[in-house]
Design an enzyme around this catalytic site. Structure first.
Site, PDB file in Angstrom:
ATOM      1  N   ASP A  48       0.829  -1.195   0.000  1.00 34.14           N
ATOM      2  CA  ASP A  48       0.000   0.000   0.000  1.00 34.14           C
ATOM      3  C   ASP A  48       0.868   1.252   0.000  1.00 34.14           C
ATOM      4  O   ASP A  48       1.739   1.414   0.860  1.00 34.14           O
ATOM      5  CB  ASP A  48      -0.903  -0.001   1.240  1.00 34.14           C
ATOM      6  CG  ASP A  48      -1.819   1.220   1.284  1.00 34.14           C
ATOM      7  OD1 ASP A  48      -2.985   1.076   0.873  1.00 34.14           O
ATOM      8  OD2 ASP A  48      -1.371   2.299   1.718  1.00 34.14           O
ATOM      9  N   TYR A  53       2.691  10.029  -0.335  1.00 34.48           N
ATOM     10  CA  TYR A  53       3.823   9.489   0.420  1.00 34.48           C
ATOM     11  C   TYR A  53       5.172   9.782  -0.250  1.00 34.48           C
ATOM     12  O   TYR A  53       6.213   9.620   0.377  1.00 34.48           O
ATOM     13  CB  TYR A  53       3.694   7.973   0.608  1.00 34.48           C
ATOM     14  CG  TYR A  53       2.440   7.504   1.284  1.00 34.48           C
ATOM     15  CD1 TYR A  53       1.577   8.384   1.942  1.00 34.48           C
ATOM     16  CD2 TYR A  53       2.094   6.151   1.266  1.00 34.48           C
ATOM     17  CE1 TYR A  53       0.421   7.935   2.555  1.00 34.48           C
ATOM     18  CE2 TYR A  53       0.942   5.695   1.876  1.00 34.48           C
ATOM     19  CZ  TYR A  53       0.103   6.594   2.510  1.00 34.48           C
ATOM     20  OH  TYR A  53      -1.039   6.129   3.113  1.00 34.48           O
ATOM     21  N   LYS A  78      -2.992   5.854  -4.133  1.00 31.01           N
ATOM     22  CA  LYS A  78      -4.090   6.775  -3.862  1.00 31.01           C
ATOM     23  C   LYS A  78      -3.878   8.116  -4.553  1.00 31.01           C
ATOM     24  O   LYS A  78      -2.740   8.566  -4.718  1.00 31.01           O
ATOM     25  CB  LYS A  78      -4.232   7.001  -2.354  1.00 31.01           C
ATOM     26  CG  LYS A  78      -4.260   5.724  -1.525  1.00 31.01           C
ATOM     27  CD  LYS A  78      -4.285   6.001  -0.042  1.00 31.01           C
ATOM     28  CE  LYS A  78      -3.973   4.746   0.741  1.00 31.01           C
ATOM     29  NZ  LYS A  78      -2.520   4.425   0.752  1.00 31.01           N
ATOM     30  N   HIS A 111      -7.910   9.546  -1.911  1.00 30.32           N
ATOM     31  CA  HIS A 111      -7.277   9.524  -0.593  1.00 30.32           C
ATOM     32  C   HIS A 111      -8.142  10.157   0.503  1.00 30.32           C
ATOM     33  O   HIS A 111      -8.232   9.636   1.614  1.00 30.32           O
ATOM     34  CB  HIS A 111      -5.922  10.239  -0.677  1.00 30.32           C
ATOM     35  CG  HIS A 111      -4.932   9.787   0.342  1.00 30.32           C
ATOM     36  ND1 HIS A 111      -3.580   9.812   0.133  1.00 30.32           N
ATOM     37  CD2 HIS A 111      -5.086   9.307   1.590  1.00 30.32           C
ATOM     38  CE1 HIS A 111      -2.948   9.360   1.203  1.00 30.32           C
ATOM     39  NE2 HIS A 111      -3.847   9.054   2.105  1.00 30.32           N
TER      40      HIS A 111
END
Length: 280
Positions: A48, A53, A78, A111
């Site tokens: 994931d 990120y 996401k 997200h």
């Protein structure tokens, strides 16, 4: 080596490994590459990540270096809030796919719901990606029941997953009930409560009974609830430990102890008031 991890079947028939390795906070460098390799070696087949990120490139490198065929891995990423909107979402997807270096993404999520119902237009882009088979499943993250009701009333393809903050201190009973009623799978992020739960005496007592760690009890709890879970660690031993949860079962009494820990308090942001934008 085949993974022991149970598979959860989504509403469209796609199967998701119920334990995934989370990568939030992992740097876009060899740390993330190594984490992915350690996780796959331990048996994980679900990875994931998210554009927010800033580590999709390293996740992709880990996928290519892990020694397991891409077809045996389940990759989730996401769409960030800055990229809401039909055209923006399509462009952001291609950026994520290029960064990961994959031909397709297994699960693509919005997200956060954000403001002003932009997720409705954004969802149309995800439906297009799904129709074109660029993604195997589509879903959302951090959506409350009222967001989901709105989306369900305005979509052609219903969301298959809702990824939300969930741990024994915040058990998301209302969200989970809604999702069960609408055949939406739930994934729990921050399952260990940012480490706060690892010293909780009642969890430690349950863990000692099973000769396990508190983290393993929590992850086992997710499995028995039928919820996907994505613990994150950058330590090989803990990555392995978090996956070593298939040789014991929590009793009804154990589950009652965990149920008693619910304070309904978040650690992360509230989707109705948390509107982060820039990922730069």
């Amino acid at each position: 080596m085949a993974s022991q991890c149970p598979l959860l079947t989504l509403s469209n028939g796609v199967q998701v490994p119920q334990i995934g390795i989370g990568t939030w906070g992992a740097k876009d460098d060899n740390e993330t590459v190594q984490n992915v390799k350690w996780a796959v070696a331990a048996g994980y087949r679900h990875i994931d990540t998210a554009s927010f990120y800033k580590n999709e490139k390293s996740v992709g490198e880990g996928i290519r270096a892990c020694g397991v065929p891409r077809s045996e891995l389940f990759v989730t990423t996401k769409l960030w809030n800055d990229d809401h909107g039909y055209d923006n979402a399509l462009a952001a997807f291609e950026q994520s796919r290029a960064a990961l270096g994959v031909d397709y993404i297994d699960l693509y999520l919005i997200h956060w719901p954000g403001q002003n119902r932009t997720y409705i237009e954004t969802w149309r882009a995800l439906e297009k990606l799904y129709a074109e088979k660029k993604v195997r499943a589509i879903g959302v993250s951090n959506f409350e029941p009222h967001h989901l009701e709105d989306l369900l009333a305005n979509c052609k393809v219903p969301p298959m997953v809702n990824q939300v903050e969930m741990h024994p201190l915040f058990q998301q009973s209302t969200v989970r009930k809604f999702c069960v009623e609408h055949n939406i799978a739930v994934t729990g992020w921050r399952p260990l409560g940012k480490g706060k739960l690892l010293t909780e005496p009642r969890l430690i007592e349950v863990a000692e009974k099973h000769k396990k760690a508190a983290s393993q009890v929590i992850i086992r709890w997710f499995l028995q609830l039928g919820v996907i879970v994505i613990p994150k660690s950058s330590h090989e031993e803990r990555i392995r430990e978090n996956f070593d949860v298939f040789d014991f079962e929590l009793s009804p009494e154990d589950l009652q102890v965990i149920a008693s820990l619910d304070t309904n308090n978040r650690i992360g942001g509230d989707p109705d008031t948390f509107f982060p934008t820039s990922k730069n």
